[in-house]
Design a protein around this motif. Structure first.
Motif, PDB file in Angstrom:
ATOM      1  N   ALA A 231      10.023  25.911  23.567  1.00 47.14           N
ATOM      2  CA  ALA A 231      10.633  24.966  22.624  1.00 47.14           C
ATOM      3  C   ALA A 231      11.078  23.691  23.340  1.00 47.14           C
ATOM      4  O   ALA A 231      10.939  22.587  22.808  1.00 47.14           O
ATOM      5  CB  ALA A 231      11.813  25.618  21.907  1.00 47.14           C
ATOM      6  N   ILE A 232      11.628  23.835  24.550  1.00 45.17           N
ATOM      7  CA  ILE A 232      12.011  22.658  25.333  1.00 45.17           C
ATOM      8  C   ILE A 232      10.773  21.818  25.649  1.00 45.17           C
ATOM      9  O   ILE A 232      10.792  20.581  25.551  1.00 45.17           O
ATOM     10  CB  ILE A 232      12.733  23.074  26.631  1.00 45.17           C
ATOM     11  N   ALA A 233       9.686  22.492  26.011  1.00 38.82           N
ATOM     12  CA  ALA A 233       8.434  21.780  26.293  1.00 38.82           C
ATOM     13  C   ALA A 233       7.958  21.025  25.048  1.00 38.82           C
ATOM     14  O   ALA A 233       7.555  19.859  25.128  1.00 38.82           O
ATOM     15  CB  ALA A 233       7.360  22.762  26.758  1.00 38.82           C
ATOM     16  N   CYS A 234       8.019  21.676  23.899  1.00 41.09           N
ATOM     17  CA  CYS A 234       7.601  21.033  22.646  1.00 41.09           C
ATOM     18  C   CYS A 234       8.487  19.834  22.333  1.00 41.09           C
ATOM     19  O   CYS A 234       8.004  18.777  21.895  1.00 41.09           O
ATOM     20  CB  CYS A 234       7.660  22.028  21.487  1.00 41.09           C
ATOM     21  N   SER A 235       9.791  19.993  22.550  1.00 42.36           N
ATOM     22  CA  SER A 235      10.725  18.910  22.270  1.00 42.36           C
ATOM     23  C   SER A 235      10.411  17.680  23.100  1.00 42.36           C
ATOM     24  O   SER A 235      10.381  16.550  22.587  1.00 42.36           O
ATOM     25  CB  SER A 235      12.159  19.373  22.544  1.00 42.36           C
ATOM     26  N   MET A 236      10.176  17.876  24.388  1.00 41.82           N
ATOM     27  CA  MET A 236       9.879  16.742  25.259  1.00 41.82           C
ATOM     28  C   MET A 236       8.520  16.126  24.925  1.00 41.82           C
ATOM     29  O   MET A 236       8.362  14.904  24.946  1.00 41.82           O
ATOM     30  CB  MET A 236       9.933  17.179  26.719  1.00 41.82           C
ATOM     31  N   GLU A 237       7.562  16.966  24.598  1.00 43.87           N
ATOM     32  CA  GLU A 237       6.235  16.455  24.264  1.00 43.87           C
ATOM     33  C   GLU A 237       6.276  15.628  22.984  1.00 43.87           C
ATOM     34  O   GLU A 237       5.629  14.586  22.871  1.00 43.87           O
ATOM     35  CB  GLU A 237       5.257  17.620  24.099  1.00 43.87           C
ATOM     36  N   ILE A 238       7.025  16.086  22.005  1.00 46.02           N
ATOM     37  CA  ILE A 238       7.108  15.403  20.720  1.00 46.02           C
ATOM     38  C   ILE A 238       8.074  14.222  20.776  1.00 46.02           C
ATOM     39  O   ILE A 238       7.864  13.196  20.133  1.00 46.02           O
ATOM     40  CB  ILE A 238       7.546  16.400  19.629  1.00 46.02           C
ATOM     41  N   GLY A 239       9.138  14.369  21.554  1.00 44.91           N
ATOM     42  CA  GLY A 239      10.194  13.353  21.581  1.00 44.91           C
ATOM     43  C   GLY A 239       9.919  12.171  22.470  1.00 44.91           C
ATOM     44  O   GLY A 239      10.419  11.067  22.224  1.00 44.91           O
ATOM     45  N   VAL A 240       9.150  12.367  23.542  1.00 44.69           N
ATOM     46  CA  VAL A 240       8.871  11.271  24.477  1.00 44.69           C
ATOM     47  C   VAL A 240       7.471  10.744  24.182  1.00 44.69           C
ATOM     48  O   VAL A 240       6.489  11.145  24.808  1.00 44.69           O
ATOM     49  CB  VAL A 240       8.992  11.742  25.944  1.00 44.69           C
ATOM     50  N   HIS A 241       7.376   9.867  23.211  1.00 48.96           N
ATOM     51  CA  HIS A 241       6.083   9.316  22.803  1.00 48.96           C
ATOM     52  C   HIS A 241       5.535   8.379  23.870  1.00 48.96           C
ATOM     53  O   HIS A 241       6.281   7.798  24.667  1.00 48.96           O
ATOM     54  CB  HIS A 241       6.214   8.556  21.485  1.00 48.96           C
ATOM     55  N   ASN A 242       4.220   8.228  23.866  1.00 50.20           N
ATOM     56  CA  ASN A 242       3.551   7.353  24.825  1.00 50.20           C
ATOM     57  C   ASN A 242       3.642   5.912  24.332  1.00 50.20           C
ATOM     58  O   ASN A 242       2.777   5.429  23.597  1.00 50.20           O
ATOM     59  CB  ASN A 242       2.088   7.777  24.999  1.00 50.20           C
ATOM     60  N   SER A 243       4.703   5.228  24.746  1.00 52.42           N
ATOM     61  CA  SER A 243       4.927   3.854  24.300  1.00 52.42           C
ATOM     62  C   SER A 243       3.789   2.934  24.711  1.00 52.42           C
ATOM     63  O   SER A 243       3.461   1.978  23.994  1.00 52.42           O
ATOM     64  CB  SER A 243       6.253   3.326  24.872  1.00 52.42           C
ATOM     65  N   ALA A 244       3.195   3.216  25.864  1.00 52.80           N
ATOM     66  CA  ALA A 244       2.109   2.352  26.348  1.00 52.80           C
ATOM     67  C   ALA A 244       0.917   2.367  25.405  1.00 52.80           C
ATOM     68  O   ALA A 244       0.271   1.332  25.196  1.00 52.80           O
ATOM     69  CB  ALA A 244       1.683   2.786  27.750  1.00 52.80           C
ATOM     70  N   VAL A 245       0.607   3.532  24.842  1.00 47.78           N
ATOM     71  CA  VAL A 245      -0.500   3.617  23.881  1.00 47.78           C
ATOM     72  C   VAL A 245      -0.200   2.759  22.660  1.00 47.78           C
ATOM     73  O   VAL A 245      -1.029   1.948  22.219  1.00 47.78           O
ATOM     74  CB  VAL A 245      -0.740   5.080  23.456  1.00 47.78           C
ATOM     75  N   ALA A 246       0.994   2.923  22.100  1.00 46.55           N
ATOM     76  CA  ALA A 246       1.363   2.174  20.904  1.00 46.55           C
ATOM     77  C   ALA A 246       1.359   0.673  21.161  1.00 46.55           C
ATOM     78  O   ALA A 246       0.855  -0.118  20.346  1.00 46.55           O
ATOM     79  CB  ALA A 246       2.741   2.622  20.412  1.00 46.55           C
ATOM     80  N   MET A 247       1.908   0.253  22.301  1.00 45.54           N
ATOM     81  CA  MET A 247       1.999  -1.174  22.593  1.00 45.54           C
ATOM     82  C   MET A 247       0.621  -1.773  22.858  1.00 45.54           C
ATOM     83  O   MET A 247       0.314  -2.888  22.421  1.00 45.54           O
ATOM     84  CB  MET A 247       2.918  -1.389  23.785  1.00 45.54           C
TER      85      MET A 247
END
Length: 297
Positions: A231-247
């Motif tokens: 669950a911690i792994a899922c939280s970090m994966e979902i919560g820390v989005h790849n800002s570089a991709v979006a930008m």
């Protein structure tokens, strides 16, 4: 936006980041889905379906301008970043699951990113001069080239010479952080005349979305009886989005710096919020909800 930064530097920067991701992956990372199928399915459902819906609700509730609304949606549709692996490691998450989710997300995003972003463009009509990301085949190819091709090259390099890939892993990760910071600074400077208003408008939404992403990534898997480390792994994966991709997609593909501002704001806020969330999650009990109910019955 046809400047060299938009047409050359940003795509190159994202290629470095995604190539670094490829260097960290092996074919076993994709096969590992069989070990934690429930965690993978729940995390991907949250990432591809739940979070974009949450983001849409936030931007409507806060009344964001069309540009910022589309920028937030683009961020929500972006896959998790490799930094999620580091946060997961620091706070006792299942790092192997993180790597697996990151690998699968990079592939799934090829489909979900154009679809979700195109919906936002059609709904909010930001007036960027773009007809949509998903309706134009050339733009889908750009997303494919920017996001997946460097990952595949990194995978191939690691398969050919694992020793070289391991030696390059840390330098490429450090370079990725430098690149991400440079991209954020560049976007902020490009919109410096409007940055005050953007921060006031997008800041609270980006912060709340970050908190909700991390909470969703932890509590939804736990309710689905996924183990705490997973669950911690899922939280970090979902919560820390790849800002570089979006930008990069906002500036280089859609040609609008203003669409990149929410991702830049999020990139600044996500790290301290993820660190605080990690500390809180390590202090939450390890029992699953059903187990706790049975114990107290």
């Amino acid at each position: 936006m046809d400047s060299p930064i938009a047409t050359v530097m940003l795509p190159l920067a994202l290629a470095v980041i995604m190539f670094g991701l490829g260097l960290s992956l092996t074919s076993d990372d994709f096969r590992r889905v069989r070990r934690h199928p429930r965690a993978v399915v729940v995390a991907l459902a949250c990432q591809a379906l739940l979070l974009p819906a949450v983001c849409f609700g936030l931007v409507v509730a806060f009344g964001l301008s069309p540009e910022l609304a589309v920028g937030m949606t683009l961020l929500a549709a972006s896959p998790g970043g490799t930094t999620a692996n580091l946060f997961s490691h620091l706070f006792g998450g299942d790092v192997a699951l993180n790597v697996t989710l990151t690998a699968i997300n990079a592939v799934v995003a090829i489909v979900t990113l154009p679809v979700i972003t195109n919906f936002a463009l059609l709904h909010f009509e930001p007036g960027t001069g773009q007809d949509g990301l998903g309706l134009q085949f050339d733009k889908v190819l750009q997303v494919f080239a920017l996001v997946l091709v460097p990952v595949v090259i990194g995978l191939a390099v690691r398969r050919r010479s694992e020793a070289f890939a391991l030696r390059m892993d840390r330098p490429v990760r450090l370079l990725s952080v430098v690149v991400l910071v440079a991209v954020i600074i560049g976007a902020v400077l490009a919109e410096r005349s409007n940055i005050g208003g953007y921060l006031a408008d997008a800041g609270p939404v980006a912060l709340l979305f970050c908190v909700l992403s991390l909470a969703t990534g932890y509590f939804v898997p736990r309710l689905a009886r996924v183990g705490k480390r997973q669950a911690i792994a899922c939280s970090m994966e979902i919560g820390v989005h790849n800002s570089a991709v979006a930008m990069t997609l906002a500036i280089s593909v859609l040609g609008s710096v203003s669409l990149a501002v929410p991702a830049a704001v999020y990139g600044v806020l996500a790290y301290p919020v993820a660190a605080l969330a990690g500390l809180l999650m390590t202090r939450v009990g390890t029992r699953l909800p059903a187990e706790e109910s049975a114990r107290t019955a």
